[in-house]
Write an enzyme that holds these catalytic residues in place. Structure first.
Site, PDB file in Angstrom:
ATOM      1  CG  HIS A  67      -2.119  -0.958   0.990  1.00  0.00           C
ATOM      2  ND1 HIS A  67      -3.416  -0.640   1.354  1.00  0.00           N
ATOM      3  CD2 HIS A  67      -2.185  -2.187   0.443  1.00  0.00           C
ATOM      4  CE1 HIS A  67      -4.220  -1.662   1.041  1.00  0.00           C
ATOM      5  NE2 HIS A  67      -3.496  -2.612   0.499  1.00  0.00           N
ATOM      6  CG  ASN A  95      -4.779   2.653   3.777  1.00  0.00           C
ATOM      7  OD1 ASN A  95      -4.630   1.805   2.915  1.00  0.00           O
ATOM      8  ND2 ASN A  95      -4.003   3.698   3.921  1.00  0.00           N
ATOM      9  CG  HIS A 195      -3.578 -12.157  -1.050  1.00  0.00           C
ATOM     10  ND1 HIS A 195      -4.617 -11.781  -1.864  1.00  0.00           N
ATOM     11  CD2 HIS A 195      -3.086 -10.998  -0.544  1.00  0.00           C
ATOM     12  CE1 HIS A 195      -4.742 -10.465  -1.863  1.00  0.00           C
ATOM     13  NE2 HIS A 195      -3.817  -9.956  -1.070  1.00  0.00           N
TER      14      HIS A 195
HETATM   15  C1  HEM Z   1      -4.027  -7.964  -6.756  1.00  0.00           C
HETATM   16  C2  HEM Z   1      -4.875  -7.252  -6.101  1.00  0.00           C
HETATM   17  C3  HEM Z   1      -5.028  -7.275  -4.611  1.00  0.00           C
HETATM   18  C4  HEM Z   1      -6.198  -7.130  -3.957  1.00  0.00           C
HETATM   19  C5  HEM Z   1      -7.565  -6.919  -4.573  1.00  0.00           C
HETATM   20  C6  HEM Z   1      -5.918  -7.237  -2.547  1.00  0.00           C
HETATM   21  C7  HEM Z   1      -6.852  -7.137  -1.551  1.00  0.00           C
HETATM   22  C8  HEM Z   1      -6.645  -7.502  -0.238  1.00  0.00           C
HETATM   23  C9  HEM Z   1      -7.671  -7.563   0.772  1.00  0.00           C
HETATM   24  C10 HEM Z   1      -9.120  -7.170   0.579  1.00  0.00           C
HETATM   25  C11 HEM Z   1      -7.107  -8.042   1.902  1.00  0.00           C
HETATM   26  C12 HEM Z   1      -7.791  -8.309   3.237  1.00  0.00           C
HETATM   27  C13 HEM Z   1      -7.633  -7.157   4.170  1.00  0.00           C
HETATM   28  C14 HEM Z   1      -8.426  -7.352   5.433  1.00  0.00           C
HETATM   29  O1  HEM Z   1      -9.604  -7.703   5.350  1.00  0.00           O
HETATM   30  O2  HEM Z   1      -7.870  -7.143   6.523  1.00  0.00           O
HETATM   31  C15 HEM Z   1      -5.716  -8.256   1.613  1.00  0.00           C
HETATM   32  C16 HEM Z   1      -4.810  -8.730   2.526  1.00  0.00           C
HETATM   33  C17 HEM Z   1      -3.463  -8.831   2.280  1.00  0.00           C
HETATM   34  N1  HEM Z   1      -2.809  -8.423   1.121  1.00  0.00           N
HETATM   35 FE1  HEM Z   1      -3.693  -7.979  -0.626  1.00  0.00          FE
HETATM   36  N2  HEM Z   1      -4.584  -7.433  -2.374  1.00  0.00           N
HETATM   37  C18 HEM Z   1      -3.995  -7.453  -3.603  1.00  0.00           C
HETATM   38  C19 HEM Z   1      -2.644  -7.568  -3.848  1.00  0.00           C
HETATM   39  C20 HEM Z   1      -1.682  -7.663  -2.864  1.00  0.00           C
HETATM   40  C21 HEM Z   1      -0.263  -7.529  -3.072  1.00  0.00           C
HETATM   41  C22 HEM Z   1       0.373  -7.194  -4.412  1.00  0.00           C
HETATM   42  C23 HEM Z   1       0.340  -7.716  -1.861  1.00  0.00           C
HETATM   43  C24 HEM Z   1       1.794  -7.657  -1.490  1.00  0.00           C
HETATM   44  C25 HEM Z   1       2.784  -7.824  -2.310  1.00  0.00           C
HETATM   45  C26 HEM Z   1      -0.697  -8.000  -0.912  1.00  0.00           C
HETATM   46  C27 HEM Z   1      -0.492  -8.339   0.399  1.00  0.00           C
HETATM   47  C28 HEM Z   1      -1.487  -8.655   1.293  1.00  0.00           C
HETATM   48  C29 HEM Z   1      -1.252  -9.270   2.582  1.00  0.00           C
HETATM   49  C30 HEM Z   1       0.079  -9.742   3.124  1.00  0.00           C
HETATM   50  C31 HEM Z   1      -2.502  -9.371   3.209  1.00  0.00           C
HETATM   51  C32 HEM Z   1      -2.791  -9.904   4.629  1.00  0.00           C
HETATM   52  C33 HEM Z   1      -2.867  -8.718   5.563  1.00  0.00           C
HETATM   53  C34 HEM Z   1      -2.936  -9.081   7.036  1.00  0.00           C
HETATM   54  O3  HEM Z   1      -2.732 -10.230   7.407  1.00  0.00           O
HETATM   55  O4  HEM Z   1      -3.184  -8.159   7.836  1.00  0.00           O
HETATM   56  N3  HEM Z   1      -1.914  -7.931  -1.537  1.00  0.00           N
HETATM   57  N4  HEM Z   1      -5.463  -7.913   0.317  1.00  0.00           N
HETATM   58  C1  LIG Z   2      -4.242   1.226  10.976  1.00  0.00           C
HETATM   59  C2  LIG Z   2      -5.063   2.418  10.704  1.00  0.00           C
HETATM   60  O1  LIG Z   2      -4.647   3.528  10.913  1.00  0.00           O
HETATM   61  N1  LIG Z   2      -6.265   2.179  10.245  1.00  0.00           N
HETATM   62  C3  LIG Z   2      -7.209   3.230  10.047  1.00  0.00           C
HETATM   63  C4  LIG Z   2      -7.860   3.112   8.662  1.00  0.00           C
HETATM   64  O2  LIG Z   2      -8.938   4.016   8.557  1.00  0.00           O
HETATM   65  C5  LIG Z   2      -9.939   3.960   9.589  1.00  0.00           C
HETATM   66  C6  LIG Z   2     -10.976   5.028   9.312  1.00  0.00           C
HETATM   67  O3  LIG Z   2     -11.398   4.995   8.013  1.00  0.00           O
HETATM   68  C7  LIG Z   2      -9.308   4.196  10.963  1.00  0.00           C
HETATM   69  O4  LIG Z   2     -10.310   4.043  11.973  1.00  0.00           O
HETATM   70  C8  LIG Z   2      -8.214   3.190  11.190  1.00  0.00           C
HETATM   71  O5  LIG Z   2      -7.576   3.461  12.413  1.00  0.00           O
END
Ligand code: HEM
Ligand SMILES: CC(=O)N[C@H]1CO[C@H](CO)[C@@H](O)[C@@H]1O
Ligand SMILES: *[C@@H]1O[C@H](CO)[C@@H](O)[C@H](O)[C@H]1NC(C)=O
Ligand SMILES: *[C@@H]1O[C@H](CO)[C@@H](O)[C@H](O)[C@H]1NC(C)=O
Ligand SMILES: *[C@@H]1O[C@H](CO)[C@@H](O)[C@H](O)[C@H]1NC(C)=O
Ligand SMILES: *[C@@H]1O[C@H](CO)[C@@H](O)[C@H](O)[C@H]1NC(C)=O
Length: 324
Positions: A67, A95, A195
């Site tokens: 991000h 975010n 992922h």
């Molecule tokens: C290709 C399109 C992508 C989409 C649509 C996408 C979307 C998402 C979404 C919706 C989540 C879940 C967030 C949550 O509910 O807390 C997620 C998690 C995550 N994404 Fe992606 N992502 C993409 C690509 C990537 C890329 C390129 C990376 C890193 C190189 C990445 C790394 C991660 C990781 C590590 C998580 C887990 C986060 C956690 O455990 O807190 N993603 N992503």
């Molecule tokens: C980790 C972090 O700062 N998350 C923020 C993302 O945005 C929401 C509001 O839209 C905040 O409440 C979270 O703290």
């Protein structure tokens, strides 16, 4: 005259293209070798400690890097906290789910680095190293990091708009978002394998089980597991599931094997297998850890070059969450 021959022109254009690319990144390995020789071992130590405290460190740190790079370049701007006068990137709608643990890891690493080498290493570079370490400590491939980015001077929620992919995007939308950062479709597939670790909130994919019709590309057994993890009641948006049920904490190519089985968690994950333009990458990398590792390393190093700042474009922040 040799100069006018098409071959010479090609050579000149090629040289220009190569130097433009070098100029754009201006990052080097060993950038801090003399100014902060223990940098990488200091960061590794902090990431290891944070990993031992909670496994959430890994996914949340890796996601933070992604991000950061996709919004205003890899410049640490995602780390800035909002103030009453400024809603920062991390608080943009996109975010919402950036987890505390990623920020905590970078801030702790920065504090440890400042103690050894004050005012020397950017937060953007610390996030880059911490991300590599989270990957390696989860069993993923090691790669040398390119360093020398400066920290950005602005961070605003509005700059996030349209920069990040969403789970419900079409393939063409996702490809356009990656292409805008100089990344190809196959870079996108390789990077999506991040992922293989971490988790997602139920509201990011519950339409796939509860929509009418339900998503036909979702494996029915997996769908019923997901329904049990994410009951369709108000409030289940706080619940989470691992993105890779088979090896949730291992950075491996299981992600691609899941897709072959209809076991991608997000619609955007499964789409990489459904779409015949990306399926060959999925099949190849599901088959071969070596081929996957090579493709992933190439892609994440390129991701790290996106919008790297130098000169008057940035500075070295003293603290990662506030501007100097
Ligand atoms: C290709 C399109 C992508 C989409 C649509 C996408 C979307 C998402 C979404 C919706 C989540 C879940 C967030 C949550 O509910 O807390 C997620 C998690 C995550 N994404 Fe992606 N992502 C993409 C690509 C990537 C890329 C390129 C990376 C890193 C190189 C990445 C790394 C991660 C990781 C590590 C998580 C887990 C986060 C956690 O455990 O807190 N993603 N992503
Ligand atoms: C980790 C972090 O700062 N998350 C923020 C993302 O945005 C929401 C509001 O839209 C905040 O409440 C979270 O703290
Ligand atoms: C920096 O140090 C590392 C480890 O000692 C070494 O492998 C690398 O070649 C050095 N790089 C530069 C540019 O000096
Ligand atoms: C969801 O989590 C938030 C923040 O932790 C909390 O305030 C809220 O009450 C939770 N909602 C439900 C339904 O549990
Ligand atoms: C994908 O499928 C479409 C429609 O069946 C076809 O027109 C196209 O040529 C295929 N592309 C590839 C790369 O296989
Ligand atoms: C995957 O591996 C199998 C067995 O080695 C092989 O037959 C198949 O062609 C490979 N597929 C791809 C896409 O590499």
């Amino acid at each position: 005259m040799a100069w006018s021959s098409p071959w010479s022109c090609t050579a000149v254009l090629l040289a220009l293209a190569i130097s433009a690319q070098l100029g754009a990144s201006a990052l080097t390995r060993g950038y801090y070798n003399r100014t902060c020789p223990n940098l990488e071992s200091i960061v590794r130590g902090v990431v290891t400690q944070k990993r031992d405290a909670t496994i959430r460190t890994m996914g949340s740190t890796i996601r933070l890097f992604f991000h950061d790079c996709f919004v205003e370049g890899c410049d640490g701007s995602v780390l800035i906290e909002s103030t009453p006068a400024n809603t920062a990137e991390r608080d943009a709608e996109d975010n919402k789910s950036l987890a505390f643990e990623g920020f905590d890891t970078v801030n702790a690493a920065k504090a440890a680095v400042e103690a050894a080498c004050p005012d020397t290493v950017s937060c953007a570079d610390i996030l880059t190293i911490a991300t590599r370490d989270a990957i390696v400590l989860s069993g993923g491939p090691f790669y040398p990091v390119e360093l020398g980015r400066l920290d950005g001077l602005s961070s605003s929620a509005s700059s996030v708009t349209g920069q990040l992919p969403h789970p419900t995007h079409t393939m063409n939308q996702m490809v356009a978002i990656f292409r805008a950062q100089g990344l190809t479709m196959s870079h996108m597939v390789a990077l999506s394998a991040a992922h293989t670790v971490g988790l997602a909130h139920c509201d990011k994919f519950s339409d796939r089980m509860y929509g009418s019709p339900a998503d036909p590309t979702l494996n029915p057994k997996y769908a019923s597991f997901l329904r049990s993890e994410c009951p369709a009641v108000a409030g289940s948006s706080n619940l989470t599931v691992f993105m890779d049920q088979a090896t949730p904490a291992e950075f491996d190519n299981q992600y691609f094997r899941n897709l072959q089985d209809g076991g991608g968690l997000l619609a955007s994950d499964q789409l990489l297998y459904t779409d015949n333009r990306t399926r060959p990458n999925v099949d190849a990398w599901a088959n071969s850890t070596a081929a996957f590792s090579k493709a992933f390393v190439d892609a994440i190093v390129r991701l790290g070059r996106v919008g790297a700042k130098s000169g008057s474009q940035g500075n070295i922040r003293k603290q990662c969450d506030v501007f100097n």
